[in-house]
Enzyme design. Sequence first.
Site, short mmCIF file in Angstrom:
data_model
loop_
_atom_site.label_atom_id
_atom_site.label_comp_id
_atom_site.label_asym_id
_atom_site.label_seq_id
_atom_site.Cartn_x
_atom_site.Cartn_y
_atom_site.Cartn_z
N HIS A 140 -18.18 2.22 7.01
CA HIS A 140 -16.50 2.37 7.26
C HIS A 140 -16.59 3.65 7.65
O HIS A 140 -16.02 4.69 7.19
CB HIS A 140 -15.89 2.05 5.89
CG HIS A 140 -14.48 2.12 5.94
ND1 HIS A 140 -13.75 1.04 5.85
CD2 HIS A 140 -13.45 3.02 6.19
CE1 HIS A 140 -12.24 1.46 5.87
NE2 HIS A 140 -12.42 2.58 6.02
N ASN A 186 -10.40 7.37 9.83
CA ASN A 186 -9.78 8.50 9.67
C ASN A 186 -10.54 9.25 8.32
O ASN A 186 -11.10 10.35 8.35
CB ASN A 186 -8.21 8.38 9.31
CG ASN A 186 -7.79 9.66 9.90
OD1 ASN A 186 -8.16 10.69 10.36
ND2 ASN A 186 -6.21 9.68 9.92
N ASN A 213 1.06 -1.05 0.07
CA ASN A 213 -0.09 0.02 0.21
C ASN A 213 0.95 1.38 -0.14
O ASN A 213 1.44 1.60 0.98
CB ASN A 213 -0.85 -0.08 1.43
CG ASN A 213 -1.82 1.22 1.07
OD1 ASN A 213 -1.73 1.99 0.52
ND2 ASN A 213 -2.73 1.01 2.12
N ARG A 242 -11.22 15.70 7.10
CA ARG A 242 -12.25 16.54 5.74
C ARG A 242 -13.50 16.92 6.35
O ARG A 242 -13.99 16.25 7.16
CB ARG A 242 -12.15 15.37 4.95
CG ARG A 242 -10.87 14.92 4.26
CD ARG A 242 -11.47 13.68 3.28
NE ARG A 242 -10.25 13.12 2.67
CZ ARG A 242 -9.83 11.66 2.76
NH1 ARG A 242 -10.81 10.84 3.14
NH2 ARG A 242 -8.82 11.22 2.38
P1 ADP Z 1 -7.66 5.10 8.60
O1 ADP Z 1 -8.84 5.74 7.81
O2 ADP Z 1 -6.23 6.01 8.71
O3 ADP Z 1 -7.45 3.56 8.37
P2 ADP Z 1 -8.52 4.12 11.15
O4 ADP Z 1 -9.60 3.28 10.47
O5 ADP Z 1 -7.39 3.54 12.09
O6 ADP Z 1 -7.82 4.98 10.16
O7 ADP Z 1 -9.34 5.17 12.10
C1 ADP Z 1 -8.80 6.05 12.78
C2 ADP Z 1 -9.91 6.64 13.97
O8 ADP Z 1 -10.30 5.34 14.54
C3 ADP Z 1 -9.31 7.55 14.94
O9 ADP Z 1 -10.48 8.76 14.83
C4 ADP Z 1 -9.28 7.06 15.88
O10 ADP Z 1 -9.74 7.71 17.22
C5 ADP Z 1 -10.21 5.74 15.97
N1 ADP Z 1 -9.69 4.54 16.66
C6 ADP Z 1 -8.65 3.66 16.26
N2 ADP Z 1 -8.38 2.89 17.02
C7 ADP Z 1 -9.18 2.92 18.17
C8 ADP Z 1 -9.37 2.35 19.39
N3 ADP Z 1 -8.61 1.41 19.76
N4 ADP Z 1 -10.25 2.92 20.16
C9 ADP Z 1 -10.90 3.82 19.89
N5 ADP Z 1 -10.87 4.67 18.89
C10 ADP Z 1 -9.90 3.89 17.85
#
Ligand code: ADP
Length: 413
Positions: A220, A223, A7, A253
């Site tokens: 989904h 972030n 990726n 965003r």
């Molecule tokens: P990306 O879109 O970059 O892959 P992720 O799917 O990791 O991002 O999501 C990031 C978000 O998920 C952040 O806002 C974070 O607060 C939340 N998050 C990720 N892991 C946890 C966790 N273990 N507990 C609570 N919130 C989480």
Amino acid sequence: MYVLVVNAGSSSLKYQVFNMENEEVIAKGVVEKIGVMKTDESGAKVPADGITTYKRLSDGTENRQEMVIANHSVATELMLGNLLSAEHGIIKSLDEIYAVGHRVVNGGKWLTKPTLVNDSVIADLRKCLDIAPVHTKAHLMGLEGCIEHMPKTPQVLVIDTAFHSTMPKKAYTYPIKKETRERLSIRRYGFHGSSHRYVSAKAIEYLGKGAEGTKVITCHLGNGSSIGAVKDGKIVDTSMGFTPLEGVIMGSRCGSIDPAIVPFVMENEGIAAKDMGDWMNKECGFLGMCGSSDLRDVERMIGEGNEEAKLALDILGYQVKKYVGSYAAAMNGVDAVVFTAGIGENNPTIRQLAMEGMEFFGIKIDPEKNKNARSLAEPIDISADDSKVRIYVIFTNEELVIARDTKEVVDNL
Ligand code: ADP
């Protein structure tokens, strides 16, 4: 049989190696800060140190290095160096890698299914520079690095937008002049396709009545966030659009806003057209409202009485609810709502906000089950026993989808 999933982002290269006999990850790593510059004491721009982190899963052996990583070719060499290392590697020769699967964020109208790389496919990927310049440039650099260092290994592109190619015209067409949208390839493409596909398939498996006739809404939330409407196992609508900017509020965003706000802000804040994309993608959302793009920080701020943080959280819950309602209308019903990705998997508050007060739709969340849902490999049902619609928390696995697609393409050569 090993498949390497890559990726490539503009300054990072994430990778995982799957053993396809049991679909388990055996090694993974990330190369960060590729080609990043910093300013030294004299004010001159100099290369900043990059970081490589790597882990062999069988025994937890890790490796971390810091050094200047000039470009994606060097990053690829570092990745392969880790995989081949006598101390912490997993292979003795590159011949042990069956194929490499590359994640492509937007394949536009040119790349709509997993595809073996050859010169004409690279030419098609280059065409995507027009519609998704930042991501496509990064993918090309990652791909070129792999071709350079693994010339004999089949390379496959797995396209995030592919799952969305089944949307009907009325869902993917923006109401602007035909000539303009065709000349500029403007349409809803949709993103996070591998994730929506993975979790909707799991939900269908759990509903246990086959894909035909099932209606699933996949949320989904990470972030970047997008919602999908999946009917008969196929996407019929999704919230992200021509770019990943459309839809709900995200980490940094703004999501969908009245388009008239854009020229209004440009004029009144003195922001140039070339900078406005960055403003909407990198300076809005949770970050713009509360100073952090991470929902965990937003929740901490709520605990400290920050009203703007509370508002940001409420907006996400409300917007997800509205998408679920509209997609239930679009599909004339819904059998399951799925929550996935960082927020969807880990944040009970958002799931509660989005699902409460939806009894009219037959959606009833169980607050206790919701609070107690924790990371598990299998879907967790958080709906009340008398809910007509199942609500699942499902852990997504986009890399596994890429590995499976890659293997299938190469198996069928
Ligand atoms: P990306 O879109 O970059 O892959 P992720 O799917 O990791 O991002 O999501 C990031 C978000 O998920 C952040 O806002 C974070 O607060 C939340 N998050 C990720 N892991 C946890 C966790 N273990 N507990 C609570 N919130 C989480």
